[in-house]
Design an enzyme around this catalytic site. Structure first.
Site, PDB file in Angstrom:
ATOM      1  N   ASP A 347      35.048  31.433  43.191  1.00 46.46           N
ATOM      2  CA  ASP A 347      35.362  30.405  42.143  1.00 46.46           C
ATOM      3  C   ASP A 347      36.352  29.564  42.500  1.00 46.46           C
ATOM      4  O   ASP A 347      37.148  29.605  43.671  1.00 46.46           O
ATOM      5  CB  ASP A 347      35.866  31.565  40.925  1.00 46.46           C
ATOM      6  N   ASP A 542      39.543  34.992  39.742  1.00 45.55           N
ATOM      7  CA  ASP A 542      40.604  35.267  39.071  1.00 45.55           C
ATOM      8  C   ASP A 542      40.950  35.617  37.561  1.00 45.55           C
ATOM      9  O   ASP A 542      41.933  35.900  37.081  1.00 45.55           O
ATOM     10  CB  ASP A 542      41.809  34.470  39.643  1.00 45.55           C
ATOM     11  N   ASP A 546      35.483  35.630  35.182  1.00 45.71           N
ATOM     12  CA  ASP A 546      34.996  35.981  36.520  1.00 45.71           C
ATOM     13  C   ASP A 546      34.608  37.518  36.316  1.00 45.71           C
ATOM     14  O   ASP A 546      33.850  37.964  37.464  1.00 45.71           O
ATOM     15  CB  ASP A 546      35.975  35.776  37.612  1.00 45.71           C
TER      16      ASP A 546
END
Length: 648
Positions: A347, A542, A546
């Site tokens: 990400d 994080d 996610d």
């Protein structure tokens, strides 16, 4: 000064014998057995007359045997009582009693002595490996100083309620999560992140349980009960790690349950088959004691100690070494899974970038003033914890603009927020939010580089904010390190515009980067990667958004032990330091651990097969058997302990 187990009546001059008591309690039996064995062998070789008398040697060596055999005998009989007939203790009992039965007293003592020495070192090695993990458990604060009725009161952390103020002096550990009420203070976060550098926290900033105040006294308003604190969460992860076994560990356990009775049966056949052959062939001279000796050698060699101890120990050492560097594996299975990863998907925001945005430009439109745009947008964002929202709220505060109360807040994941301020309907988010609601806005916004937040009031475009994020200091190095580890596929996903994502990817050296992805878009992308069965995917994220992707990947890595609870609970690995470079470190530790596991398997099985064959042929003695069992186990343990040398 006396030891805690000595009475206070003893004078300092008399000293304390507790250390010596502990030493003899731990090593006394082994030293006594070794001394009796050495002297007995010497007396036997010297043919001293009294030692040659009937029964003297038996009693002498039996004393040497019992000095170390009692704990093993207890374990063996305990196993028999629970119908566990085939274990290493039973094998040692059969082998040593058999050696005494055929008059091989020194060999019988030696087998039990060296086995006990091996067990002792195994226990020490396991304890040391566990220590790296259990050290974290020792940081559990036992008390908290809470301010009640204007006075400090010392209570257990579990007794403090959210909203109460606690006081933490310099050098003390913070017992509960909360927000700082006093002036800016420095905190040592090593217990949570593995990093010794202090972290400076401003008033209103989040302080987590486990941090240590390094400057002046701090007062903290408690935000969570102790069982929900960051420290408790980490302790749970640590304590559960040893329960989740790697496939190799599970295989070794199953293997030992089949292997031990099988070799016991083979030992019986070593004695029985030659006897049956002698019945059929009168020319074959069958000597019971010779074949029993071979069977005993076979039993000692076949003891699976080297495998059943060194394999779990290797995983303990790997998990322990990782925990010292700020990496928490949730079990040996996660350590094993990361070893085979060939695709790492990141990400972007908060993972490779700092996630700490700053407003670079603010442009009002549609007859709205700049102050009005800032007030409306910041008011909508004031209760959000998203870094972009916080950046806009901070911008409003620095500009001296008061915020308005809001009601009816509704969030559309991946788009933005809508709410009511007074009688006005306000929408704040990305350009997709305005398009979805049919609100016109300048189309040049779609081609602008940077993170854009737009605002609309009562269906009219009111203006936008341009924000920027920056790469983490070790992000470029992290990608380079993964490439050095021969990870062939590295990708980046983001909800940001493709132009922004492409710019960051170019700086990082990532060739495959995908923007404009909603949370479900990330899931679909990962599902497409999983269609290729050769892909072993690790996803690094994080945020709460996610969590689905972390769960879908082969190995989920949560970036930041201080990050989203949902992401941390879902992940298999937690990088507590927020450093993407630790992803490469985690992979390296998993590979080294797996290599050592297989080295130990090859060493143990290889040596045992050779000595087993020599024992069955009557070439190897019980002395060689002891080396094949205890010696190989110690070598395997020392090999596993090499993982302890891994540092930051």
């Amino acid at each position: 000064m006396s030891c805690h187990c000595c009475t206070h009546h003893e004078s300092a001059a008399s000293g304390c014998s507790c250390a010596s008591h502990s030493f003899w309690g731990e090593y006394g039996g082994i030293l006594l057995s070794a001394l009796l064995l050495a002297v007995g062998i010497g007396l036997n070789l010297s043919e001293v007359s009294f030692f040659q008398q009937r029964g003297v040697a038996l009693v002498w060596f039996l004393a040497a045997y019992l000095s170390v055999a009692v704990p093993v005998l207890k374990e063996a009989f305990e196993g028999l009582r629970h119908r566990d007939y085939f274990n290493e203790f039973t094998l040692m009992l059969i082998a040593t009693v058999g050696a005494f039965a055929i008059g091989e007293y020194p060999e019988g003592v030696a087998v039990m002595l060296f086995y006990s020495v091996g067990e002792h070192f195994q226990e020490k090695a396991v304890a040391k490996a566990r220590a790296n993990i259990s050290d974290l458990v020792d940081i559990h604060p036992e008390k908290a100083t809470v301010i009640r009725d204007g006075h400090p009161v010392t209570v257990p952390p579990e007794a403090v309620r959210p909203g109460e103020i606690i006081e933490v002096k310099a050098g003390e550990r913070v017992p509960l999560d909360g927000v700082l009420c006093t002036d800016t203070a420095d905190f040592n976060t090593a217990a949570l992140t593995g990093e010794s550098l202090p972290r400076s926290i401003a008033p209103g900033g989040e302080v987590l349980a486990g941090m240590i105040v390094t400057g002046r006294m701090a007062r903290i308003r408690v935000s969570r009960v102790f069982k929900d604190s960051a420290l408790s969460r980490i302790l749970r992860l640590v304590e559960e790690a040893s329960e989740r076994k790697a496939p190799t560990e599970l295989f070794i356990r199953k293997f030992a349950r089949v292997y031990t009775p099988a070799v016991t049966g083979l030992a019986v056949l070593i004695v029985l088959l030659p006897y049956l052959w002698s019945l059929a062939d009168a020319a074959f001279a069958y000597i019971f004691s010779d074949w029993l000796y071979r069977a005993l050698v076979f039993l000692v060699v076949s003891c699976p100690c080297a495998l059943v101890v060194s394999i779990p120990l290797s995983y303990f050492c790997g998990i322990g070494a990782a925990s010292r560097t700020g990496i928490l594996f949730k079990g040996g299975n996660c350590l094993d899974a990361l070893n085979s990863v060939n695709t790492v998907v990141f990400d972007k925001t908060g993972t490779l970038t700092q996630g700490s945005f700053e407003v670079q430009a603010c442009q009002a439109a549609g007859g709205f003033t700049r102050e009005e745009l800032i007030r409306l947008t910041a008011s909508v964002e004031q209760n959000s914890t998203h870094p972009i929202a916080q950046a806009i709220v901070d911008y409003a505060r620095r500009s001296g603009i008061a915020l308005s109360p809001v009601s009816g807040v509704e969030e559309t994941a991946g788009y933005g927020l809508a709410c009511t301020i007074g009688s006005r309907q306000i929408e704040v988010g990305n350009a997709r939010l305005l398009s979805q609601n049919g609100i016109d806005y300048p189309k040049e916004l779609d081609s602008m580089d940077g993170t854009l937040v737009v605002c609309a009031a009562d269906g009219r475009y009111a203006g936008c904010f341009l924000l920027s994020d920056v790469l983490k200091t070790d992000a470029v190095e992290a990608i380079h390190a993964l490439k050095k580890l021969n990870i062939p596929h590295i990708e980046m996903l983001s909800g940001d515009k493709q132009s922004i994502v492409t710019t960051f990817a170019r700086k990082l050296g990532i060739t495959r980067a995908f923007g404009d992805l909603l949370p479900e878009g990330k899931v679909k992308h990962l599902e497409s990667l999983r269609k290729d069965v050769s892909n072993r995917i690790a996803f690094v994220g994080d945020g709460i958004n996610d969590s689905p992707v972390l769960a879908l990947s082969d190995v989920g890595i949560a970036m930041g032990g201080l990050g989203s609870d949902a992401a941390i609970e879902t992940a298999d690995v937690v990088i507590q330091t927020d450093q993407p470079l630790k992803v490469a470190a985690a992979i390296l530790i998993s590979r080294r651990t797996r290599n050592i596991v297989w080295q130990n398997i090859v060493l143990a099985v290889g040596v045992k097969v050779v000595v087993l064959a020599l024992g069955a042929l009557g070439i190897a003695t019980l002395w060689e058997a002891v080396f094949a069992d205890v010696g190989v186990a110690l070598l395997a343990i020392l090999n596993a302990m090499r993982l302890q040398r891994i540092r930051n």
